[in-house]
Enzyme design. Structure first.
Site, PDB file in Angstrom:
ATOM      1  CD  GLU A  64      -7.350  -2.156   7.220  1.00  0.00           C
ATOM      2  OE1 GLU A  64      -6.717  -2.997   7.258  1.00  0.00           O
ATOM      3  OE2 GLU A  64      -8.609  -2.208   6.698  1.00  0.00           O
ATOM      4  CD  GLU A  99      -3.642  -0.410  -0.323  1.00  0.00           C
ATOM      5  OE1 GLU A  99      -2.917  -0.529  -0.596  1.00  0.00           O
ATOM      6  OE2 GLU A  99      -4.355  -1.452   0.996  1.00  0.00           O
ATOM      7  CG  ASN A 130       2.290   7.400  -0.137  1.00  0.00           C
ATOM      8  OD1 ASN A 130       2.545   6.798   1.002  1.00  0.00           O
ATOM      9  ND2 ASN A 130       3.400   6.786  -1.148  1.00  0.00           N
ATOM     10  CG  ASP A 190       6.477  -4.452   1.597  1.00  0.00           C
ATOM     11  OD1 ASP A 190       7.419  -5.033   2.015  1.00  0.00           O
ATOM     12  OD2 ASP A 190       6.244  -3.963   0.667  1.00  0.00           O
ATOM     13  CE  LYS A 217      17.242  -6.768  -1.071  1.00  0.00           C
ATOM     14  NZ  LYS A 217      16.613  -6.426  -1.953  1.00  0.00           N
ATOM     15  CG  ASP A 277       3.052 -13.481   7.495  1.00  0.00           C
ATOM     16  OD1 ASP A 277       2.923 -11.958   7.377  1.00  0.00           O
ATOM     17  OD2 ASP A 277       3.392 -14.236   6.819  1.00  0.00           O
ATOM     18  CB  THR A 288      -6.512  -9.298   6.850  1.00  0.00           C
ATOM     19  OG1 THR A 288      -5.368 -10.263   6.769  1.00  0.00           O
ATOM     20  CG2 THR A 288      -6.623  -7.668   8.206  1.00  0.00           C
ATOM     21  CD  GLU A 289      -9.756  -9.656   2.673  1.00  0.00           C
ATOM     22  OE1 GLU A 289     -10.822  -9.071   1.954  1.00  0.00           O
ATOM     23  OE2 GLU A 289      -8.746  -9.282   2.909  1.00  0.00           O
ATOM     24  CD  GLU A 336      -5.535 -12.546  11.398  1.00  0.00           C
ATOM     25  OE1 GLU A 336      -5.483 -13.279  12.779  1.00  0.00           O
ATOM     26  OE2 GLU A 336      -5.609 -11.091  10.952  1.00  0.00           O
TER      27      GLU A 336
END
Length: 214
Positions: free
Chosen positions: A44, A69, A96, A118, A122, A154, A193-194, A196
């Site tokens: 993930e 993460e 990363n 994320d 832009k 979302d 997920t939290e 979500e």
């Protein structure tokens, strides 16, 4: 979403190096050594607080999972869960994802999960989107030939962009939904997920796809 600094995070990480990798550049091709059993490996990318990957590992003991993460504060919260659960098929990675091919060997990963990345809306930030072609090239390298990517967001703009980007890259789509939570078949096995759960309660539609490289 960037979390506040956790003053206790570094100490927790240093006290649990059996559960979290902090020198990932040494791990490519060796991830199975960190698990009790050698099993299919899933990743993930951007695990946040870890609700999704923790539950996924609980439900699928036949697989191994890496929760990756970049935020120390977020991975520390996930590490708290893992210290309590001690799931033998879950390892954490603080790193990363920009250089994924330095962290995983070619064909080492059986599947990847991109959850609520994320959107970088832009235009000048397009290259930072996790479904941009340079990221897709890395995913293709580390995934097995029959490996897949599962993506949820979302953000309608990011989802539409991702569909185009993956299509242009020559990927094939196994599953697509513009409203996952109202798709009875797909939602039956969905692990939220939290993030979500929070936004679906506010009426946001959850977009979902599962795709493979040809």
């Amino acid at each position: 979403m960037r979390l506040r600094n956790k003053p206790w995070a570094k100490d927790m990480i240093n006290d649990n190096l059996d559960l979290i990798a902090v020198q990932p550049e040494n791990m490519a091709g060796k991830w199975q050594d960190r698990f009790e059993k050698s099993q299919p490996l899933f990743l993930e990318l951007g695990s946040g607080k870890g609700g999704f990957i923790t539950e996924l590992a609980k439900q699928n003991p036949q697989n191994n999972y890496v929760a990756m993460e970049v935020q120390e504060g977020a991975i520390a919260l996930l590490l708290k869960k893992q210290v309590e659960n001690k799931l033998p098929n879950l390892q954490l990675l603080l790193a990363n994802g920009a250089n994924l091919t330095d962290l995983f060997a070619e064909g080492e990963v059986s599947g990847m999960y991109l959850n609520f990345s994320d959107p970088w809306p832009k235009t000048r930030h397009e290259k930072r989107r996790l479904t941009y072609k340079s990221f897709l090239e890395q995913y293709k390298t580390v995934l097995k030939d029959d490996g897949y990517i599962q993506f949820k967001t979302d953000n309608q703009g990011l989802f539409e962009y991702s569909l185009v980007s993956m299509n242009n890259f020559g990927m094939k789509f196994d599953e697509i939904s513009l409203d996952l939570h109202n798709n009875e078949e797909l939602n039956e096995t969905n692990i939220p997920t939290e993030y979500e759960e929070k936004f679906s309660k506010k009426g946001f539609r959850i977009n979902y796809l599962k795709a493979q490289f040809n």
